[in-house]
Scaffold this active site. Structure first.
Site, PDB file in Angstrom:
ATOM      1  N   HIS A   1      -8.937  -6.765  -4.601  1.00 43.32           N
ATOM      2  CA  HIS A   1      -9.382  -6.622  -3.220  1.00 43.32           C
ATOM      3  C   HIS A   1     -10.784  -6.007  -3.208  1.00 43.32           C
ATOM      4  O   HIS A   1     -11.288  -5.556  -4.239  1.00 43.32           O
ATOM      5  CB  HIS A   1      -8.405  -5.753  -2.408  1.00 43.32           C
ATOM      6  CG  HIS A   1      -8.211  -4.380  -2.968  1.00 43.32           C
ATOM      7  ND1 HIS A   1      -7.033  -3.944  -3.529  1.00 43.32           N
ATOM      8  CD2 HIS A   1      -9.066  -3.337  -3.077  1.00 43.32           C
ATOM      9  CE1 HIS A   1      -7.172  -2.706  -3.951  1.00 43.32           C
ATOM     10  NE2 HIS A   1      -8.403  -2.311  -3.690  1.00 43.32           N
TER      11      HIS A   1
HETATM   12  C1  T46 Z   1      -8.204   0.635  -4.691  1.00 44.08           C
HETATM   13  C2  T46 Z   1      -7.579   0.665  -6.039  1.00 44.08           C
HETATM   14  C3  T46 Z   1      -8.449   1.293  -7.076  1.00 44.08           C
HETATM   15  C4  T46 Z   1      -1.237   3.936   1.141  1.00 44.08           C
HETATM   16  O1  T46 Z   1      -0.344   3.923   1.995  1.00 44.08           O
HETATM   17  N1  T46 Z   1      -2.180   4.925   1.125  1.00 44.08           N
HETATM   18  C5  T46 Z   1      -3.164   4.976   0.204  1.00 44.08           C
HETATM   19  O2  T46 Z   1      -4.011   5.896   0.234  1.00 44.08           O
HETATM   20  C6  T46 Z   1      -3.245   3.930  -0.779  1.00 44.08           C
HETATM   21  C7  T46 Z   1      -4.351   3.940  -1.832  1.00 44.08           C
HETATM   22  C8  T46 Z   1      -2.312   2.941  -0.750  1.00 44.08           C
HETATM   23  N2  T46 Z   1      -1.313   2.946   0.202  1.00 44.08           N
HETATM   24  C9  T46 Z   1      -0.307   1.874   0.181  1.00 44.08           C
HETATM   25  C10 T46 Z   1      -0.833   0.480   0.476  1.00 44.08           C
HETATM   26  C11 T46 Z   1       0.139  -0.404  -0.264  1.00 44.08           C
HETATM   27  O3  T46 Z   1       1.280  -0.640   0.558  1.00 44.08           O
HETATM   28  O4  T46 Z   1       0.258   1.802  -1.127  1.00 44.08           O
HETATM   29  C12 T46 Z   1       0.594   0.466  -1.449  1.00 44.08           C
HETATM   30  C13 T46 Z   1      -0.066   0.034  -2.762  1.00 44.08           C
HETATM   31  O5  T46 Z   1      -1.498  -0.083  -2.566  1.00 44.08           O
HETATM   32  P1  T46 Z   1      -2.355  -1.263  -3.212  1.00 44.08           P
HETATM   33  O6  T46 Z   1      -1.542  -2.472  -3.363  1.00 44.08           O
HETATM   34  O7  T46 Z   1      -3.618  -1.384  -2.429  1.00 44.08           O
HETATM   35  O8  T46 Z   1      -2.640  -0.632  -4.662  1.00 44.08           O
HETATM   36  P2  T46 Z   1      -3.738  -1.064  -5.746  1.00 44.08           P
HETATM   37  O9  T46 Z   1      -3.419  -0.347  -6.976  1.00 44.08           O
HETATM   38  O10 T46 Z   1      -3.870  -2.542  -5.804  1.00 44.08           O
HETATM   39  O11 T46 Z   1      -5.133  -0.510  -5.135  1.00 44.08           O
HETATM   40  C14 T46 Z   1      -5.365   0.878  -5.038  1.00 44.08           C
HETATM   41  C15 T46 Z   1      -5.986   1.221  -3.679  1.00 44.08           C
HETATM   42  O12 T46 Z   1      -5.126   0.777  -2.621  1.00 44.08           O
HETATM   43  C16 T46 Z   1      -7.329   0.568  -3.501  1.00 44.08           C
HETATM   44  O13 T46 Z   1      -7.980   1.107  -2.358  1.00 44.08           O
HETATM   45  O14 T46 Z   1      -9.418   0.518  -4.585  1.00 44.08           O
HETATM   46  O15 T46 Z   1      -6.282   1.292  -6.066  1.00 44.08           O
END
Ligand code: T46
Length: 143
Positions: free
Chosen positions: A52
């Site tokens: 993303h």
């Molecule tokens: C990024 C990379 C490096 C929350 O509710 N609060 C938060 O602060 C974060 C970071 C995530 N979430 C929720 C959103 C999703 O439902 O946690 C779940 C997993 O997040 P995501 O699929 O976006 O995770 P990654 O590892 O793909 O990405 C994360 C960060 O979301 C993103 O901003 O830059 O780590």
């Protein structure tokens, strides 16, 4: 491509205790006020996350334990940055597509972010990302 690799502050133990200390100061070591801190842990080797870009959110990424590869894309170029030292920090600007690959089991990714969590700040489709960067710069302004 707007990213920067920085050396984070570390202090070795100055007494018989073991352990290193690492610290980051918002607006001094990194160019933003820290509004949010999160980390990703308990991930197996070869785990892939990210895929993303953010519209407004600036982030500092670092890996205090293990080895994680960060792949950055701007629609034209690709950069591969390996976070394989606790003191190696990567500042990622908004508008950069990023992917993360765990090179070792249980590596820990720590992130300091300039914005509170907001799902509307994410672009999670690469096709949408390519359309977005044709119209907006890293400050989210129309180009
Ligand atoms: C990024 C990379 C490096 C929350 O509710 N609060 C938060 O602060 C974060 C970071 C995530 N979430 C929720 C959103 C999703 O439902 O946690 C779940 C997993 O997040 P995501 O699929 O976006 O995770 P990654 O590892 O793909 O990405 C994360 C960060 O979301 C993103 O901003 O830059 O780590």
């Amino acid at each position: 491509m707007e990213f920067k690799i920085i050396k984070l502050n570390t202090r070795p133990a100055s007494d018989p205790r073991s352990g290193e200390l690492l610290f980051v100061e918002g607006e001094r070591d990194i160019p933003f006020i820290i509004k949010r801190v999160y980390c990703i842990y308990s991930a197996d080797k070869c785990t892939q996350r990210g895929y993303h870009a953010h519209k407004k959110n600036w982030q500092l990424l670092y890996c205090p334990f293990g080895d994680i590869e960060i792949i950055l894309k701007d629609g034209k170029n690709r950069e591969f940055i390996e976070l394989d030292e606790p003191s190696k920090g990567l500042i990622v600007s908004p508008g950069l597509w990023h992917e993360m690959v765990w090179k070792e089991d249980n590596s820990v990714l720590c992130v300091m972010a300039s914005e509170y969590y907001d799902e509307n700040d994410y672009i999670r489709s690469y096709d949408e990302y390519l359309r977005y960067i044709q119209c907006y710069n890293s400050k989210g302004n129309i180009v």
